[in-house]
Design an enzyme around this catalytic site. Sequence first.
Site, PDB file in Angstrom:
ATOM      1  N   GLU A  87      47.991  43.679  48.419  1.00 11.74           N
ATOM      2  CA  GLU A  87      46.861  43.223  47.586  1.00 11.74           C
ATOM      3  C   GLU A  87      47.245  41.950  46.834  1.00 11.74           C
ATOM      4  O   GLU A  87      46.462  41.001  46.747  1.00 11.74           O
ATOM      5  CB  GLU A  87      46.464  44.325  46.598  1.00 11.74           C
ATOM      6  CG  GLU A  87      45.821  45.522  47.294  1.00 11.74           C
ATOM      7  CD  GLU A  87      45.563  46.711  46.383  1.00 11.74           C
ATOM      8  OE1 GLU A  87      44.773  47.566  46.770  1.00 11.74           O
ATOM      9  OE2 GLU A  87      46.165  46.791  45.304  1.00 11.74           O
ATOM     10  N   THR A 100      36.378  52.131  46.021  1.00  5.12           N
ATOM     11  CA  THR A 100      35.327  51.157  45.673  1.00  5.12           C
ATOM     12  C   THR A 100      35.233  50.090  46.756  1.00  5.12           C
ATOM     13  O   THR A 100      34.129  49.711  47.172  1.00  5.12           O
ATOM     14  CB  THR A 100      35.625  50.519  44.296  1.00  5.12           C
ATOM     15  OG1 THR A 100      36.012  51.544  43.379  1.00  5.12           O
ATOM     16  CG2 THR A 100      34.400  49.796  43.762  1.00  5.12           C
ATOM     17  N   GLY A 135      46.954  52.179  42.592  1.00  4.65           N
ATOM     18  CA  GLY A 135      46.713  53.621  42.695  1.00  4.65           C
ATOM     19  C   GLY A 135      46.639  54.082  44.139  1.00  4.65           C
ATOM     20  O   GLY A 135      46.935  55.228  44.457  1.00  4.65           O
ATOM     21  N   GLY A 159      39.243  46.427  44.101  1.00  9.97           N
ATOM     22  CA  GLY A 159      39.054  47.281  42.935  1.00  9.97           C
ATOM     23  C   GLY A 159      40.222  47.161  41.972  1.00  9.97           C
ATOM     24  O   GLY A 159      41.091  46.299  42.124  1.00  9.97           O
TER      25      GLY A 159
HETATM   26  C1  5RP Z   1      44.836  50.350  45.663  1.00  8.59           C
HETATM   27  C2  5RP Z   1      44.231  49.774  44.451  1.00  8.59           C
HETATM   28  C3  5RP Z   1      42.802  50.089  44.178  1.00  8.59           C
HETATM   29  O1  5RP Z   1      42.097  48.904  44.047  1.00  8.59           O
HETATM   30  C4  5RP Z   1      42.713  50.875  42.909  1.00  8.59           C
HETATM   31  O2  5RP Z   1      43.565  52.013  43.008  1.00  8.59           O
HETATM   32  C5  5RP Z   1      41.285  51.331  42.641  1.00  8.59           C
HETATM   33  O3  5RP Z   1      40.914  52.258  43.600  1.00  8.59           O
HETATM   34  P1  5RP Z   1      39.509  52.990  43.567  1.00  8.59           P
HETATM   35  O4  5RP Z   1      38.480  51.968  43.881  1.00  8.59           O
HETATM   36  O5  5RP Z   1      39.650  54.054  44.633  1.00  8.59           O
HETATM   37  O6  5RP Z   1      39.336  53.594  42.206  1.00  8.59           O
HETATM   38  O7  5RP Z   1      44.838  49.055  43.684  1.00  8.59           O
HETATM   39  O8  5RP Z   1      46.212  50.074  45.753  1.00  8.59           O
END
Ligand code: 5RP
EC number: 5.3.1.6
Length: 232
Positions: free
Chosen positions: A111, A39, A104, A90
């Site tokens: 972050e 995202t 994820g 995201g």
């Molecule tokens: C990465 C994150 C992302 O913000 C989270 O996994 C969402 O990812 P996506 O936008 O691909 O669904 O925390 O460490």
Amino acid sequence: MNASTPAPLTQDELKTLVGQAALQYVVPGEIVGVGTGSTVNKFIDALGTIKDRIRGAVSSSVASTERLRALGIEVFDSNEVDELSVYIDGADEIDGRGYMVKGGGAALTREKIVAAQSRRFICIADVSKRVEVLGAFPLPVEVIPMAARRVMRQFEKLGGMAQVRERDGLPLVTDNGQHIVDVTGLKIRDPLAFESEISQWPGVVTVGVFAHQKADVCLLGTPTGVETLKFD
Ligand code: 5RP
């Protein structure tokens, strides 16, 4: 569906919508905090269209840094910047209070650092990420490798099931040289207390609950457009 009914937007299109909508929170002339994930990649692409109106970005991962630089956006080290007006990222899950599960993409530690140095956290997510109680998505926890077994056992005592995240058959190594433990089977009803508790376990670098660094706003991509959720 008849010929006049438009096809529902795909998840990818919803991500594009919220990525573009996040531009309204970017303060002209300033440095933007930038998260990680598919995202956020849409946001970075949108940011490229206004790159002459910002000073640059502080990035939360090697992957985002590379994407920003490829678009000609200057990336600053977080130590070069005192405070950011906004951080855009995201989430894997977000509840009705703006508490999130993140990581994820294995970038949770950086972050959380960039989120902590930002005045506002704008979460961009498609509607599949909105939950009532955090915990359905496997909870990412970045750990120092020698602590992984003990941390997993601790989560098992809380009723969870834990495993070390792998890539190509080997433990995934984060941008910080550490490992990720993913925990399923938890219902996180008090995210603030949970984050405080797990953060104190020896060997835990970062737990993927973002309660102390929660979202101020969520731009949620829904079939009817972008909903703006504001949290106190
Ligand atoms: C990465 C994150 C992302 O913000 C989270 O996994 C969402 O990812 P996506 O936008 O691909 O669904 O925390 O460490």
